[in-house]
Scaffold this motif. Structure first.
Motif, PDB file in Angstrom:
ATOM      1  N   ASN A 154       0.820  -1.216   0.000  1.00  0.00           N
ATOM      2  CA  ASN A 154       0.000   0.000   0.000  1.00  0.00           C
ATOM      3  C   ASN A 154       0.849   1.259   0.000  1.00  0.00           C
ATOM      4  O   ASN A 154       0.552   2.231  -0.665  1.00  0.00           O
ATOM      5  CB  ASN A 154      -0.955   0.034   1.185  1.00  0.00           C
ATOM      6  CG  ASN A 154      -1.912   1.195   1.059  1.00  0.00           C
ATOM      7  OD1 ASN A 154      -2.658   1.282   0.092  1.00  0.00           O
ATOM      8  ND2 ASN A 154      -1.852   2.135   1.976  1.00  0.00           N
ATOM      9  N   SER A 168      -0.467   2.458  -3.596  1.00  0.00           N
ATOM     10  CA  SER A 168      -1.499   3.499  -3.714  1.00  0.00           C
ATOM     11  C   SER A 168      -1.038   4.831  -3.151  1.00  0.00           C
ATOM     12  O   SER A 168      -1.480   5.883  -3.583  1.00  0.00           O
ATOM     13  CB  SER A 168      -2.794   3.066  -3.020  1.00  0.00           C
ATOM     14  OG  SER A 168      -2.802   3.370  -1.651  1.00  0.00           O
ATOM     15  N   PHE A 169      -0.150   4.792  -2.152  1.00  0.00           N
ATOM     16  CA  PHE A 169       0.120   6.026  -1.416  1.00  0.00           C
ATOM     17  C   PHE A 169       1.577   6.097  -0.953  1.00  0.00           C
ATOM     18  O   PHE A 169       1.890   5.828   0.209  1.00  0.00           O
ATOM     19  CB  PHE A 169      -0.823   6.092  -0.194  1.00  0.00           C
ATOM     20  CG  PHE A 169      -1.111   7.491   0.275  1.00  0.00           C
ATOM     21  CD1 PHE A 169      -1.993   8.299  -0.420  1.00  0.00           C
ATOM     22  CD2 PHE A 169      -0.497   7.994   1.404  1.00  0.00           C
ATOM     23  CE1 PHE A 169      -2.263   9.588   0.010  1.00  0.00           C
ATOM     24  CE2 PHE A 169      -0.762   9.295   1.850  1.00  0.00           C
ATOM     25  CZ  PHE A 169      -1.653  10.085   1.144  1.00  0.00           C
ATOM     26  N   ILE A 227       1.170   3.916  -9.627  1.00  0.00           N
ATOM     27  CA  ILE A 227       0.135   4.277  -8.651  1.00  0.00           C
ATOM     28  C   ILE A 227      -1.161   3.553  -8.996  1.00  0.00           C
ATOM     29  O   ILE A 227      -1.624   3.620 -10.137  1.00  0.00           O
ATOM     30  CB  ILE A 227      -0.107   5.804  -8.685  1.00  0.00           C
ATOM     31  CG1 ILE A 227       1.070   6.544  -8.075  1.00  0.00           C
ATOM     32  CG2 ILE A 227      -1.404   6.175  -7.958  1.00  0.00           C
ATOM     33  CD1 ILE A 227       1.129   6.455  -6.579  1.00  0.00           C
ATOM     34  N   VAL A 228      -1.726   2.879  -8.019  1.00  0.00           N
ATOM     35  CA  VAL A 228      -3.000   2.188  -8.190  1.00  0.00           C
ATOM     36  C   VAL A 228      -3.930   2.637  -7.059  1.00  0.00           C
ATOM     37  O   VAL A 228      -3.542   2.558  -5.896  1.00  0.00           O
ATOM     38  CB  VAL A 228      -2.818   0.652  -8.125  1.00  0.00           C
ATOM     39  CG1 VAL A 228      -4.145  -0.058  -8.361  1.00  0.00           C
ATOM     40  CG2 VAL A 228      -1.775   0.179  -9.125  1.00  0.00           C
ATOM     41  N   PRO A 229      -5.127   3.116  -7.382  1.00  0.00           N
ATOM     42  CA  PRO A 229      -6.050   3.462  -6.296  1.00  0.00           C
ATOM     43  C   PRO A 229      -6.203   2.274  -5.337  1.00  0.00           C
ATOM     44  O   PRO A 229      -6.253   1.121  -5.776  1.00  0.00           O
ATOM     45  CB  PRO A 229      -7.359   3.769  -7.025  1.00  0.00           C
ATOM     46  CG  PRO A 229      -6.934   4.190  -8.397  1.00  0.00           C
ATOM     47  CD  PRO A 229      -5.725   3.356  -8.706  1.00  0.00           C
ATOM     48  N   GLN A 230      -6.307   2.586  -4.067  1.00  0.00           N
ATOM     49  CA  GLN A 230      -6.208   1.547  -3.034  1.00  0.00           C
ATOM     50  C   GLN A 230      -7.215   0.402  -3.193  1.00  0.00           C
ATOM     51  O   GLN A 230      -6.873  -0.763  -2.995  1.00  0.00           O
ATOM     52  CB  GLN A 230      -6.376   2.199  -1.669  1.00  0.00           C
ATOM     53  CG  GLN A 230      -5.850   1.379  -0.542  1.00  0.00           C
ATOM     54  CD  GLN A 230      -5.796   2.161   0.758  1.00  0.00           C
ATOM     55  OE1 GLN A 230      -5.763   1.581   1.802  1.00  0.00           O
ATOM     56  NE2 GLN A 230      -5.779   3.476   0.712  1.00  0.00           N
ATOM     57  N   GLY A 231      -8.443   0.754  -3.543  1.00  0.00           N
ATOM     58  CA  GLY A 231      -9.449  -0.297  -3.706  1.00  0.00           C
ATOM     59  C   GLY A 231      -9.199  -1.144  -4.941  1.00  0.00           C
ATOM     60  O   GLY A 231      -9.465  -2.349  -4.948  1.00  0.00           O
ATOM     61  N   ASN A 232      -8.678  -0.516  -6.004  1.00  0.00           N
ATOM     62  CA  ASN A 232      -8.320  -1.291  -7.197  1.00  0.00           C
ATOM     63  C   ASN A 232      -7.131  -2.195  -6.901  1.00  0.00           C
ATOM     64  O   ASN A 232      -7.070  -3.332  -7.371  1.00  0.00           O
ATOM     65  CB  ASN A 232      -7.996  -0.367  -8.372  1.00  0.00           C
ATOM     66  CG  ASN A 232      -9.242   0.325  -8.927  1.00  0.00           C
ATOM     67  OD1 ASN A 232     -10.347   0.100  -8.448  1.00  0.00           O
ATOM     68  ND2 ASN A 232      -9.051   1.168  -9.935  1.00  0.00           N
ATOM     69  N   ALA A 292      -6.392  -3.509  -3.959  1.00  0.00           N
ATOM     70  CA  ALA A 292      -6.902  -4.636  -3.162  1.00  0.00           C
ATOM     71  C   ALA A 292      -7.666  -5.624  -4.039  1.00  0.00           C
ATOM     72  O   ALA A 292      -7.481  -6.840  -3.925  1.00  0.00           O
ATOM     73  CB  ALA A 292      -7.801  -4.109  -2.042  1.00  0.00           C
ATOM     74  N   GLU A 293      -8.515  -5.108  -4.922  1.00  0.00           N
ATOM     75  CA  GLU A 293      -9.344  -5.994  -5.743  1.00  0.00           C
ATOM     76  C   GLU A 293      -8.501  -6.740  -6.782  1.00  0.00           C
ATOM     77  O   GLU A 293      -8.790  -7.901  -7.105  1.00  0.00           O
ATOM     78  CB  GLU A 293     -10.469  -5.196  -6.405  1.00  0.00           C
ATOM     79  CG  GLU A 293     -11.642  -6.033  -6.865  1.00  0.00           C
ATOM     80  CD  GLU A 293     -12.370  -6.772  -5.739  1.00  0.00           C
ATOM     81  OE1 GLU A 293     -12.288  -6.327  -4.566  1.00  0.00           O
ATOM     82  OE2 GLU A 293     -12.991  -7.811  -6.018  1.00  0.00           O
TER      83      GLU A 293
END
Lengths: 237, 211
Positions: free
Chosen positions: A53, A77-78, A100-105, A107-108
């Motif tokens: 993350n 993500s961050f 960079i990957v949005p956190q929910g993406n 996780a999924e």
């Protein structure tokens, strides 16, 4: 007899090769497998791609691995935080790649890898820079982008307790990415405070079934716990 | 800025609009101040993206548990009725429309409800999106808490965002230090002004037609 427990950290991280992709659990330092990362640092693997993350906090754990020049690319993500000076320096010097990957993406994508899903449509990121170059589709009036699974060669996970079959329970927000990362790697390596006798963990409360776990190493109870109960500490570590 | 609300007062104003039974995610930064202003005695459940419902306030000194933190990585506590879950479930709660309200900070909000809050786009900036994009498109009500103007006096309420977007047409209400704005089909509608603020003054500061 099945036993996934190994006696030493050195044995736990044995065989991780140069160029490997490694999922690293944790959100900040909660659930961050610092003992395994320190062992990986000693083991010497380099040119790693790390999926986590964050991109390291302070000078320990992942930050130490970055500082030693072992990491080619970070997928997270961050990365930017008050204590991410190691990553920031490497990034600004052009010495590390960042995705960079949005956190929910994130996780999924990890969950998809662990559960045999070929790809999925998500609304997160539609109409943003994240969507550039990605397939989009309108389903029942809502727009989505196509995202692919993100699996790895290894996962390094921190849990609270395990048994020798690799069944895991976590503690509080230290759970975070552990369960999904454990399922998404070819070899999943777990550090726990304690390995308990088979049959001790309540089957109803096992969070990660041992099927997802390959190696378990006990690192001993952490300073702020006593018999699994929180006893207080002066500061967060 | 005569009559402008300070951060704490604005947090209290937002907290006033959160009703009992709501499941709420407070974004990192200023929105976390809202937690301390929620009406006592009401059951309002705070969600934190790193896998918890029923998050409580900061612990007493000496009671910091490193396994128990919030999205800003600050130590928090666990309230009676709390639950823990992994990251895929936590973000499924967002995308699946299970959160009633999230409150986020902003660089810019457009009159269509577009939000920009993750990246300035500057060449030397290190981008960091975290959970902002998932929250922006997931919660049933996306509220923004922000100063009306940037430090150099630019309006954060704009006709079109110039910074990279976090989400499109997702914000429903903006709470600023000068006024509260709902986003309606025609653009921003002022629903409340603080202190001596006037509608003409807001129009002048934002350069927007405000209803």
């Amino acid at each position: 007899m099945i036993s996934k427990t190994v006696a030493h950290l050195e044995e736990a991280v044995a065989g991780i090769e140069d160029g490997a992709t490694v999922l690293v659990g944790g959100f900040g330092l909660a659930g961050h497998p610092i003992a395994l990362i320190d062992a990986l640092l000693q083991q010497g693997a380099s040119d790693l791609t790390i999926v986590s993350n964050n991109a390291g906090n302070g000078d320990t754990g992942l930050a130490a691995l970055l500082k030693a020049g072992r990491v080619r690319k970070v997928i997270c993500s961050f990365p930017r935080q008050v204590d991410s000076w190691v990553f920031d320096g490497l990034y600004r010097a052009g010495e590390i790649e960042l995705e960079i990957v949005p956190q929910g993406n994130l996780a999924e994508r990890i969950r998809a890898a662990g559960s045999g899903i070929g790809a999925f449509y998500t609304p997160t990121g539609v109409g943003t820079l994240i969507a550039e170059g990605k397939e989009t589709r309108t389903i029942q009036g809502r727009d989505y982008i196509l995202e692919y699974p993100l699996g790895a060669d290894y996962a390094l996970v921190s849990a609270w307790k395990a048994d020798r079959w690799g069944n895991l329970v976590y503690r509080k927000t230290g759970r975070n990415f552990g369960p999904i990362m454990a399922a998404a790697a070819r070899t999943t390596i777990v550090q726990v405070d304690e390995v308990v006798d088979l049959g001790t963990l309540d089957p109803e409360t096992v969070v990660t079934p041992g099927i997802f776990v390959d190696r378990v190493v006990a690192i001993g109870e952490r300073a702020w716990l006593q018999d699994g109960a929180f006893v207080g500490s002066e500061s967060a570590s | 800025m005569t009559g402008a609300l300070d951060r704490r007062a604005l947090a209290a104003r937002i907290a006033h609009d959160i009703t009992e039974g709501s499941i709420v995610n407070l974004g990192i930064g200023a929105p976390t101040l809202i937690a301390d202003q929620l009406p006592a005695g009401l059951e309002i459940i705070l969600h934190t993206e790193n896998g918890m419902l029923g998050m409580g306030p900061a612990p007493e000194p000496g009671r910091i548990d490193p396994d128990l933190i919030n999205a800003g990585k600050q130590p928090v506590t666990e309230l009676v009725g709390a639950s823990y879950f992994h990251h895929a479930d936590s973000f499924g709660m967002m995308r699946g429309g299970h959160l009633d309200i999230c409150v986020l900070g902003a660089f810019q909000v457009s009159e269509h409800g577009d939000l920009a809050n993750w990246h300035t786009g500057a060449p030397d900036a290190i981008p960091a999106v975290g959970g902002a994009m998932d929250l922006a498109i997931g919660a049933k009500n996306v509220w923004v808490m922000t100063d009306l103007l940037t430090r150099d006096g630019q309006s954060k309420l704009v006709a079109e965002c110039t910074y990279p977007l976090t989400g499109t047409r997702c914000v429903s209400r903006v709470y600023t230090d000068r006024a509260v704005f709902d986003i309606v089909p025609g653009g921003f509608a002022v629903t409340e002004m603080f202190g001596s603020t006037t509608l003409d003054e807001l129009r002048s500061l934002t350069g927007l037609e405000l209803a």
